[in-house]
Design a protein around this motif. Structure first.
Motif, mmCIF file in Angstrom:
data_model
loop_
_atom_site.group_PDB
_atom_site.id
_atom_site.type_symbol
_atom_site.label_atom_id
_atom_site.label_comp_id
_atom_site.label_asym_id
_atom_site.label_seq_id
_atom_site.Cartn_x
_atom_site.Cartn_y
_atom_site.Cartn_z
ATOM 1 N N UNK A 173 -5.753 0.934 0.499
ATOM 2 C CA UNK A 173 -6.113 1.696 1.511
ATOM 3 C C UNK A 173 -4.821 2.465 2.076
ATOM 4 N N UNK A 174 -4.025 3.086 1.044
ATOM 5 C CA UNK A 174 -2.860 3.615 1.150
ATOM 6 C C UNK A 174 -1.719 2.763 1.990
ATOM 7 N N UNK A 175 -1.892 1.445 1.901
ATOM 8 C CA UNK A 175 -0.559 0.643 2.243
ATOM 9 C C UNK A 175 0.540 0.866 1.522
ATOM 10 N N UNK A 176 1.494 0.620 1.965
ATOM 11 C CA UNK A 176 2.829 0.522 1.374
ATOM 12 C C UNK A 176 3.482 -0.640 1.116
ATOM 13 N N UNK A 177 3.714 -1.266 -0.371
ATOM 14 C CA UNK A 177 4.301 -2.333 -0.489
ATOM 15 C C UNK A 177 5.816 -2.517 -0.218
ATOM 16 N N UNK A 178 6.019 -3.436 0.410
ATOM 17 C CA UNK A 178 7.368 -3.923 0.604
ATOM 18 C C UNK A 178 7.888 -5.288 0.265
ATOM 19 N N UNK A 179 8.802 -4.980 -0.836
ATOM 20 C CA UNK A 179 9.207 -6.420 -1.276
ATOM 21 C C UNK A 179 10.556 -6.996 -0.743
ATOM 22 N N UNK A 180 10.057 -8.462 -0.738
ATOM 23 C CA UNK A 180 11.214 -9.236 -0.030
ATOM 24 C C UNK A 180 11.877 -10.084 -1.239
ATOM 25 N N UNK A 195 11.545 -13.131 -2.133
ATOM 26 C CA UNK A 195 10.713 -13.923 -2.936
ATOM 27 C C UNK A 195 9.350 -13.874 -2.513
ATOM 28 N N UNK A 196 8.744 -12.591 -2.056
ATOM 29 C CA UNK A 196 7.554 -12.350 -1.766
ATOM 30 C C UNK A 196 7.540 -10.806 -1.345
ATOM 31 N N UNK A 197 6.216 -10.364 -0.944
ATOM 32 C CA UNK A 197 5.965 -8.936 -0.558
ATOM 33 C C UNK A 197 5.162 -8.972 0.706
ATOM 34 N N UNK A 198 5.289 -7.722 1.468
ATOM 35 C CA UNK A 198 4.227 -7.666 2.218
ATOM 36 C C UNK A 198 3.550 -6.124 2.238
ATOM 37 N N UNK A 199 2.645 -5.993 2.684
ATOM 38 C CA UNK A 199 1.977 -4.388 2.750
ATOM 39 C C UNK A 199 2.157 -3.843 4.205
ATOM 40 N N UNK A 200 2.635 -2.913 4.543
ATOM 41 C CA UNK A 200 2.606 -1.890 5.650
ATOM 42 C C UNK A 200 1.519 -1.396 5.591
ATOM 43 N N UNK A 201 0.439 -1.765 6.666
ATOM 44 C CA UNK A 201 -0.818 -0.972 6.286
ATOM 45 C C UNK A 201 -0.966 0.331 7.265
ATOM 46 N N UNK A 202 -1.734 1.297 6.601
ATOM 47 C CA UNK A 202 -2.005 2.450 7.496
ATOM 48 C C UNK A 202 -3.080 2.171 8.684
ATOM 49 N N UNK A 203 -3.215 3.020 9.503
ATOM 50 C CA UNK A 203 -3.975 2.918 10.852
ATOM 51 C C UNK A 203 -5.383 2.469 10.225
ATOM 52 N N UNK A 204 -6.005 1.255 10.992
ATOM 53 C CA UNK A 204 -7.342 0.940 10.754
ATOM 54 C C UNK A 204 -7.456 -0.140 9.965
ATOM 55 N N UNK A 205 -6.384 -0.745 9.195
ATOM 56 C CA UNK A 205 -6.474 -1.711 8.189
ATOM 57 C C UNK A 205 -5.340 -2.694 8.505
ATOM 58 N N UNK A 206 -5.693 -4.012 8.075
ATOM 59 C CA UNK A 206 -4.558 -5.242 8.113
ATOM 60 C C UNK A 206 -5.336 -6.203 7.028
ATOM 61 N N UNK A 207 -4.215 -7.073 6.884
ATOM 62 C CA UNK A 207 -4.479 -8.063 5.699
ATOM 63 C C UNK A 207 -3.259 -7.998 4.832
ATOM 64 N N UNK A 208 -3.160 -9.204 3.784
ATOM 65 C CA UNK A 208 -2.304 -9.115 3.052
ATOM 66 C C UNK A 208 -1.981 -7.879 2.074
#
Length: 416
Positions: A343-350, A352-365
């Motif tokens: 849903x056009x989220x942006x992957x951000x790598x750490x 030892x992990x990653x997280x997604x910066x979600x676009x407006x209207x969405x959330x979750x891993x």
């Protein structure tokens, strides 16, 4: 398994046998090679390999064969010798003994080669490689570790040059490599700074124009050897590639290849041969010199050679100090190598992990869940102000008022 950057030469065995005989090339570049002599079943020689990780391994040999198919026998430790049928070719080529997979434990193992029907064949190098890497990661196309100059196309569209042939590349004129002409002579070549064990290839089509490769064949070279076509079960493998511009297709090689040059040759396509690529595997370790004899496994970290170019040498312990976005003992893994965010989220790598910066209207891993009722915005972090008399737009927080109510927050009753 740490892959040595220098490969054992067959003209320097740990133990030579009665069928061992060396010659020197007559070409401009001089080198020694082994040409077996003697009678059938005579030992050519023995080579020792230090294996730090138990697993399944394949023996590779670099040979020059002629019109008559030659055969040699290969034996691991005290197991029964198996006949190795080498293909003809009239050229130097790397050949995998895929008919025999060795299940071996950690430790030093001895490979014995025997004369069988190999008079005339010329042999130069030998190496024992994993059937499947224990750990592997992206080699660096998407992350730009592999430089622009390492990518070249047989021909290139002026708006889709080879240097843009990187997985998830995007932008007008930067959305991938595409050939200038559409025929089977087109190819994308990737030259690595040092050999790598290549296990998987990920491909996409061109992001900015509806062009993609439907199928391709693969060639590879190692240490300036002649490039050769990748084969499986004795036949050239044609890989199934993409069906659209942006979906990532990952192909796994049944037998990983050690190479420093990879050539991807599109065979069928939509619109025009076009590619965005990532290679997955493990870089060889220039600290391991295995010619002659067993590789030295205690070599101190030098520069970033042992950290897959994604980190610094450890200050203590054995783990590398990884650059942001990479993890693992040798910094070979990056959670954003294949973008898991939807849903056009942006992957951000750490580290030892990653997280997604979600676009407006969405959330979750992976940004797969719509905002719950009453929340809106990027990651659903903002609360709606609709006075319980309207429905909140999950993207912008705008209120759609119930009948009889009005205003930006639906707080005003309509006049009667």
């Amino acid at each position: 398994y740490r892959i040595p950057a220098c490969i054992p030469r067959l003209d320097t065995p740990d133990v030579p046998g009665p069928a061992f005989k060396t010659y020197q090339s007559t070409s401009a570049i001089k080198f020694d090679y082994l040409r077996p002599s003697g009678k059938k079943l005579d030992i050519i020689g023995q080579w020792h390999f230090s294996v730090p990780t138990a697993g399944r391994y394949v023996l590779w040999i670099r040979a020059y064969t002629f019109s008559t198919p030659p055969n040699i026998q290969a034996q691991m430790d005290s197991a029964a010798a198996q006949t190795w049928f080498l293909p003809t070719g009239h050229r130097w080529q790397w050949i995998a003994f895929t008919g025999q997979i060795y299940n071996i434990n950690r430790g030093t193992h001895t490979v014995t080669l025997r004369q069988f029907n190999s008079l005339g064949v010329r042999l130069r190098q030998i190496i024992l490689l994993p059937k499947q890497p224990v750990t592997f990661g992206a080699l660096g196309l998407q992350s730009q570790i592999i430089s622009d100059g390492a990518l070249s196309g047989s021909t290139s569209d002026s708006n889709a040059q080879a240097r843009y042939g990187r997985l998830h590349g995007s932008g007008a004129g930067q959305g991938g490599w595409a050939s200038q002409v559409a025929d089977n002579a087109q190819s994308l070549t990737i030259t690595l700074t040092r050999p790598a064990l290549i296990y998987q290839i990920a491909t996409q089509g061109r992001q900015d124009v509806a062009q993609w490769t439907k199928s391709f064949q693969l060639s590879f070279g190692l240490q300036k050897s002649n490039k050769q076509t990748y084969v499986e079960s004795g036949a050239i493998r044609t890989f199934t590639a993409n069906t659209d511009q942006n979906t990532v297709k990952i192909n796994t090689l049944s037998t990983p290849i050690l190479a420093d040059v990879i050539v991807i040759n599109p065979r069928t396509w939509s619109g025009r041969p076009a590619l965005r690529v990532e290679l997955y595997g493990d870089y060889s370790d220039s600290g391991l010199c295995s010619s002659p004899g067993a590789p030295v496994l205690s070599e101190a970290c030098s520069g970033d050679a042992n950290c897959s170019m994604n980190g610094n040498c450890p200050t203590s312990g054995v783990d590398c100090s990884c650059s942001l976005g990479y993890h693992g003992q040798r910094c070979t893994s990056n959670y954003c190598d294949v973008d898991l965010c939807i849903n056009n989220g942006t992957c951000m790598a750490g580290v030892s992990s990653f997280h997604c910066n979600c676009t407006a209207g969405w959330f979750g891993v992976t940004c797969s869940t719509p905002c719950p009722t009453g929340l809106f915005g990027p990651g659903c972090t903002q609360r709606c102000q609709c006075s319980n008399r309207g429905t909140c737009d999950a993207k912008f927080g705008r209120c759609t008022c119930d009948p009889g109510y009005a205003g930006s927050s639906c707080a005003s009753r309509c006049p009667t």
